[in-house]
Design a protein around this motif. Structure first.
Motif, PDB file in Angstrom:
ATOM      1  N   PRO A 161       0.825  -1.211   0.000  1.00 33.61           N
ATOM      2  CA  PRO A 161       0.000   0.000   0.000  1.00 33.61           C
ATOM      3  C   PRO A 161       0.861   1.263   0.000  1.00 33.61           C
ATOM      4  O   PRO A 161       1.917   1.310   0.644  1.00 33.61           O
ATOM      5  CB  PRO A 161      -0.814  -0.120   1.293  1.00 33.61           C
ATOM      6  CG  PRO A 161      -0.872  -1.588   1.561  1.00 33.61           C
ATOM      7  CD  PRO A 161       0.446  -2.134   1.094  1.00 33.61           C
ATOM      8  N   GLU A 162       0.403   2.257  -0.712  1.00 26.45           N
ATOM      9  CA  GLU A 162       1.155   3.513  -0.834  1.00 26.45           C
ATOM     10  C   GLU A 162       0.834   4.411   0.359  1.00 26.45           C
ATOM     11  O   GLU A 162       0.153   5.434   0.235  1.00 26.45           O
ATOM     12  CB  GLU A 162       0.832   4.189  -2.164  1.00 26.45           C
ATOM     13  CG  GLU A 162       1.252   3.356  -3.369  1.00 26.45           C
ATOM     14  CD  GLU A 162       0.910   4.016  -4.686  1.00 26.45           C
ATOM     15  OE1 GLU A 162       1.456   5.115  -4.942  1.00 26.45           O
ATOM     16  OE2 GLU A 162       0.100   3.464  -5.443  1.00 26.45           O
ATOM     17  N   ILE A 163       1.339   4.022   1.526  1.00 29.23           N
ATOM     18  CA  ILE A 163       1.149   4.776   2.755  1.00 29.23           C
ATOM     19  C   ILE A 163       2.505   4.936   3.422  1.00 29.23           C
ATOM     20  O   ILE A 163       3.482   4.287   3.060  1.00 29.23           O
ATOM     21  CB  ILE A 163       0.159   4.070   3.711  1.00 29.23           C
ATOM     22  CG1 ILE A 163       0.615   2.633   4.002  1.00 29.23           C
ATOM     23  CG2 ILE A 163      -1.238   4.072   3.127  1.00 29.23           C
ATOM     24  CD1 ILE A 163      -0.270   1.875   4.958  1.00 29.23           C
ATOM     25  N   ASP A 164       2.565   5.819   4.433  1.00 34.84           N
ATOM     26  CA  ASP A 164       3.841   6.165   5.046  1.00 34.84           C
ATOM     27  C   ASP A 164       4.509   4.995   5.761  1.00 34.84           C
ATOM     28  O   ASP A 164       5.708   5.048   6.039  1.00 34.84           O
ATOM     29  CB  ASP A 164       3.640   7.320   6.044  1.00 34.84           C
ATOM     30  CG  ASP A 164       3.313   8.631   5.352  1.00 34.84           C
ATOM     31  OD1 ASP A 164       3.584   8.731   4.137  1.00 34.84           O
ATOM     32  OD2 ASP A 164       2.788   9.537   6.010  1.00 34.84           O
ATOM     33  N   GLN A 165       3.769   3.956   6.064  1.00 37.13           N
ATOM     34  CA  GLN A 165       4.343   2.835   6.790  1.00 37.13           C
ATOM     35  C   GLN A 165       5.367   2.046   5.973  1.00 37.13           C
ATOM     36  O   GLN A 165       6.177   1.319   6.546  1.00 37.13           O
ATOM     37  CB  GLN A 165       3.234   1.873   7.229  1.00 37.13           C
ATOM     38  CG  GLN A 165       2.356   2.407   8.344  1.00 37.13           C
ATOM     39  CD  GLN A 165       1.244   1.428   8.666  1.00 37.13           C
ATOM     40  OE1 GLN A 165       0.194   1.425   8.031  1.00 37.13           O
ATOM     41  NE2 GLN A 165       1.478   0.592   9.658  1.00 37.13           N
ATOM     42  N   PHE A 166       5.313   2.174   4.655  1.00 35.07           N
ATOM     43  CA  PHE A 166       6.182   1.364   3.800  1.00 35.07           C
ATOM     44  C   PHE A 166       6.932   2.238   2.807  1.00 35.07           C
ATOM     45  O   PHE A 166       6.413   3.263   2.345  1.00 35.07           O
ATOM     46  CB  PHE A 166       5.350   0.346   3.003  1.00 35.07           C
ATOM     47  CG  PHE A 166       4.439  -0.487   3.852  1.00 35.07           C
ATOM     48  CD1 PHE A 166       4.944  -1.462   4.686  1.00 35.07           C
ATOM     49  CD2 PHE A 166       3.070  -0.291   3.819  1.00 35.07           C
ATOM     50  CE1 PHE A 166       4.108  -2.224   5.476  1.00 35.07           C
ATOM     51  CE2 PHE A 166       2.218  -1.044   4.599  1.00 35.07           C
ATOM     52  CZ  PHE A 166       2.738  -2.015   5.433  1.00 35.07           C
ATOM     53  N   PRO A 167       8.162   1.836   2.434  1.00 40.10           N
ATOM     54  CA  PRO A 167       8.828   2.511   1.318  1.00 40.10           C
ATOM     55  C   PRO A 167       7.970   2.367   0.058  1.00 40.10           C
ATOM     56  O   PRO A 167       7.457   1.282  -0.228  1.00 40.10           O
ATOM     57  CB  PRO A 167      10.151   1.750   1.179  1.00 40.10           C
ATOM     58  CG  PRO A 167      10.350   1.066   2.486  1.00 40.10           C
ATOM     59  CD  PRO A 167       8.992   0.762   3.011  1.00 40.10           C
ATOM     60  N   SER A 171       6.886   6.157  -5.747  1.00 39.80           N
ATOM     61  CA  SER A 171       7.282   7.542  -5.499  1.00 39.80           C
ATOM     62  C   SER A 171       8.758   7.688  -5.146  1.00 39.80           C
ATOM     63  O   SER A 171       9.337   8.761  -5.309  1.00 39.80           O
ATOM     64  CB  SER A 171       6.432   8.136  -4.378  1.00 39.80           C
ATOM     65  OG  SER A 171       6.660   7.458  -3.159  1.00 39.80           O
ATOM     66  N   SER A 172       9.403   6.619  -4.640  1.00 36.43           N
ATOM     67  CA  SER A 172      10.815   6.733  -4.264  1.00 36.43           C
ATOM     68  C   SER A 172      11.750   6.622  -5.463  1.00 36.43           C
ATOM     69  O   SER A 172      12.927   6.971  -5.369  1.00 36.43           O
ATOM     70  CB  SER A 172      11.176   5.651  -3.233  1.00 36.43           C
ATOM     71  OG  SER A 172      10.991   4.354  -3.780  1.00 36.43           O
ATOM     72  N   ALA A 173      11.249   6.141  -6.584  1.00 35.03           N
ATOM     73  CA  ALA A 173      12.082   5.998  -7.779  1.00 35.03           C
ATOM     74  C   ALA A 173      12.362   7.352  -8.415  1.00 35.03           C
ATOM     75  O   ALA A 173      11.581   8.300  -8.282  1.00 35.03           O
ATOM     76  CB  ALA A 173      11.391   5.087  -8.784  1.00 35.03           C
ATOM     77  N   LYS A 174      13.479   7.434  -9.124  1.00 37.77           N
ATOM     78  CA  LYS A 174      13.870   8.682  -9.774  1.00 37.77           C
ATOM     79  C   LYS A 174      14.268   8.419 -11.216  1.00 37.77           C
ATOM     80  O   LYS A 174      14.608   7.302 -11.602  1.00 37.77           O
ATOM     81  CB  LYS A 174      15.043   9.326  -9.020  1.00 37.77           C
ATOM     82  CG  LYS A 174      14.726   9.691  -7.583  1.00 37.77           C
ATOM     83  CD  LYS A 174      15.958  10.255  -6.874  1.00 37.77           C
ATOM     84  CE  LYS A 174      15.648  10.593  -5.423  1.00 37.77           C
ATOM     85  NZ  LYS A 174      16.852  11.109  -4.709  1.00 37.77           N
ATOM     86  N   GLY A 175      14.242   9.480 -12.040  1.00 36.00           N
ATOM     87  CA  GLY A 175      14.735   9.417 -13.407  1.00 36.00           C
ATOM     88  C   GLY A 175      14.061   8.364 -14.259  1.00 36.00           C
ATOM     89  O   GLY A 175      12.841   8.172 -14.238  1.00 36.00           O
TER      90      GLY A 175
END
Length: 589
Positions: A161-167, A171-175
């Motif tokens: 799940p896209e919540i603060d509990q997990f990386p 959204s953490s990926a770049k480029g």
């Protein structure tokens, strides 16, 4: 019985992936089961203090470690499962799970720059990582972009799940990686977390070995604290007069000093992390369940009402100030509750011991009575814990033992009976014309009021594994309780619904589960007042008053559910005689 494992063996990540995919696929609709599926996870990133570049302690996200065994920050993991493909012979880890089809796992770690290497330790090379981790392939992060672009058409990508509990893998990926993730096939977070929790609920031999190791280290740390207290009572520790105290000169006169010795003991044995913030609560603060401040001195006496060194909490000093020599102070009799446990490679321990401070390292009468009652709650729970038993029944048993014990101590009483007599001889006198009720009837009557809940307000234990409060969705799924499910009482007498308010585990026990068994009794003034305990007709307030100043007692061990019963993984002793001998300095090493 789960077979023993050697911690020198590779972490069984591929087996965990296979088990997770099997659980995940079983939860899908029939039409989805035959499609290609992928699991995509992002590992945790190195945390930094707010508005600075100072690193904080890094601990890998539990689900990522479960599927990879990798603690390298900033890593990614991709597992591909094709149920339609077959091999002439399946790998052993798939055969053991009955998972048909082909499975491929790849770990992606970052390639450090020269600047990275200047400031931080290097991650393993690709060759080293292939030797360390039980993963099919290891590569650098840019290769993940290519792998995502080559996924078979129609592949469903399962993410957390896209919540603060997990990386967040997206959204953490770049480029280019961020673009590749956005362009990848259908993504869903509906199934993966539940599948991981259900899989992690049952531990394999390697996981049990890790938990056992964490318990061994934490058990020794608890004993170290008790022995340092005992050495001080025996006069074996001399304060330094030069302002510098070496470890052998450390006294424990504050909660923080007990915490420091516990954590240092764990760290010396290689445990990098505590499984949770240690709870080190002296005196009345032992009634606060998650007291993590650990910033107060022990209760000292004698003091005057104007002494604020301990925030005025010492007005109950047993020795008057004019009875002591000038400047002399002594520890007031009190309990010290330490709830603390370390991790070993992302696997937790969770141990609580309550010990006497002051009074020469011996429990006072009331504290000893409560301690022995809590110990009985725990020992009877050990006897009951086995596959097929519902956890609610162990919890209810503890409440029943508490009620029985409070009746024996006189804290609880039968409102239909008073005591009277002549020449100081007490005789029961019936207040009403009712027939005297049996003891069992009285116990059930009190349980149905919920009166025991303010004294024992938490569950008797919880699942434990990679996280100290492990796999919550699998430990307490909707409708899994035996009593008072959705507010409706099930068959049988479960007491009162308030007994089950704060349970973290409500399941039928299964072999391979690891749980804590941690009954407690507390005298928290605010909680007792909020629940109108003192106005209950079942409470003798004069007797209760003798116990209210002690704070609380909790005893907690970590238990493996075996095929025939349970095994206690915690090794530090909890018997009254042993604890008193150690804390009184009568059993010096």
């Amino acid at each position: 019985m789960v077979a023993a494992a050697d911690l020198a063996d590779k972490y069984p990540a591929k087996d965990h992936v296979s088990r997770t995919f099997k659980t995940l696929v079983e939860s899908l609709d029939a039409g989805e089961k035959t499609k290609h599926h992928a699991i995509l996870l992002a590992g945790g990133a190195t945390p930094y203090r707010n508005d600075t570049d100072r690193e904080l302690s890094f601990r890998q996200e539990s689900n990522f470690f479960y599927l990879t065994g990798c603690s390298v920050p900033g890593s990614y993991f991709l597992a591909l499962y094709d149920p339609t493909s077959s091999r002439s012979s399946l790998p052993a880890y798939q055969q053991s799970q009955g998972l048909e089809g082909t499975l491929k796992t790849t770990l992606y770690i970052f390639e450090p720059t020269i600047v990275d290497l200047l400031w931080s330790p290097a991650p393993p090379t690709l060759e080293e990582a292939r030797e360390i981790y039980a993963i099919d392939e290891v590569d650098h992060l840019p290769k993940l972009e290519i792998a995502l672009s080559q996924l078979p058409q129609g592949t469903t990508i399962h993410i957390l799940p896209e919540i603060d509990q997990f990386p967040n893998a997206l959204s953490s990926a770049k480029g280019g990686l961020k673009v590749a993730l956005q362009m990848a096939g259908s993504k869903t977070s509906d199934h993966l977390l539940s599948a991981l929790h259900k899989t992690r609920l049952i531990k394999d031999a390697h996981e049990i070995a890790m938990i056992r190791k964490a318990n061994d280290i934490s058990s020794r740390a608890h004993e170290v604290v008790m022995r340092v207290l005992g050495m001080a009572v025996a006069g074996q520790i001399k304060k330094s007069s030069r302002g510098i105290a070496l470890p052998g000169q450390w006294l424990i006169e504050k909660e923080a000093e007990a915490e420091a010795i516990f954590v240092a003991s764990c760290r010396r044995e290689g445990a990098a992390h505590q499984a949770y913030l240690p709870i080190v609560a002296a005196s009345t603060r032992a009634s606060t369940l998650h007291y993590c401040c650990n910033d107060r001195a022990f209760a000292w006496g004698p003091v005057s009402p104007r002494d604020v060194a301990n925030s005025g909490s010492l007005a109950h000093a047993h020795v008057h100030e004019d009875e002591c020599a000038e400047g002399e102070k002594q520890l007031l009799p009190q309990v010290l509750l330490i709830d603390a446990g370390c991790e070993w490679d992302c696997y937790s321990s969770d141990i609580t011991r309550t010990m006497p401070v002051g009074n020469g390292g011996k429990f006072m009468k009331e504290a000893k009575e409560v301690y022995e009652l809590v110990l009985k709650m725990q020992s009877e729970s050990f006897k009951l814990a086995a596959p097929g038993l519902h956890w609610d029944d162990i919890h209810l048993l503890c409440h029943r033992i508490l009620v029985e014990g409070f009746l024996d101590l006189g804290i609880f009483t039968d409102p239909d009976v008073t005591t009277g007599g002549v020449n100081g001889q007490a005789e029961p006198t019936t207040k009403t014309a009712k027939t005297s009720k049996s003891r069992d009837t009285l116990i059930q009557e009190i349980l149905r009021t919920g009166l025991s809940a303010p004294f024992f307000p938490h569950g008797v234990g919880h699942s434990m594994g990679m996280d100290v409060h492990d796999v919550p969705s699998a430990s307490k799924p909707d409708g899994s309780g035996k009593y008072f499910v959705d507010g409706v009482e099930s068959a049988g007498d479960g007491g009162h619904k308030s007994l089950y308010t704060n349970l973290r585990l409500r399941l039928v026990l299964v072999a391979g589960m690891v749980v804590t068994i941690e009954p407690g009794i507390y005298f928290h003034p605010t909680i007792l007042a909020f629940n109108n305990v003192h106005s209950s007709p079942y409470v003798d307030t004069e007797v209760l008053a003798r116990y209210e100043g002690m704070g609380g007692v909790r005893i907690e061990d970590d238990v493996l559910i075996t095929a025939t019963g349970c095994e206690n993984l915690t090794t530090v002793q909890s018997g009254v005689d042993w604890i008193e001998r150690v804390c009184a300095g009568e059993d010096l090493l």
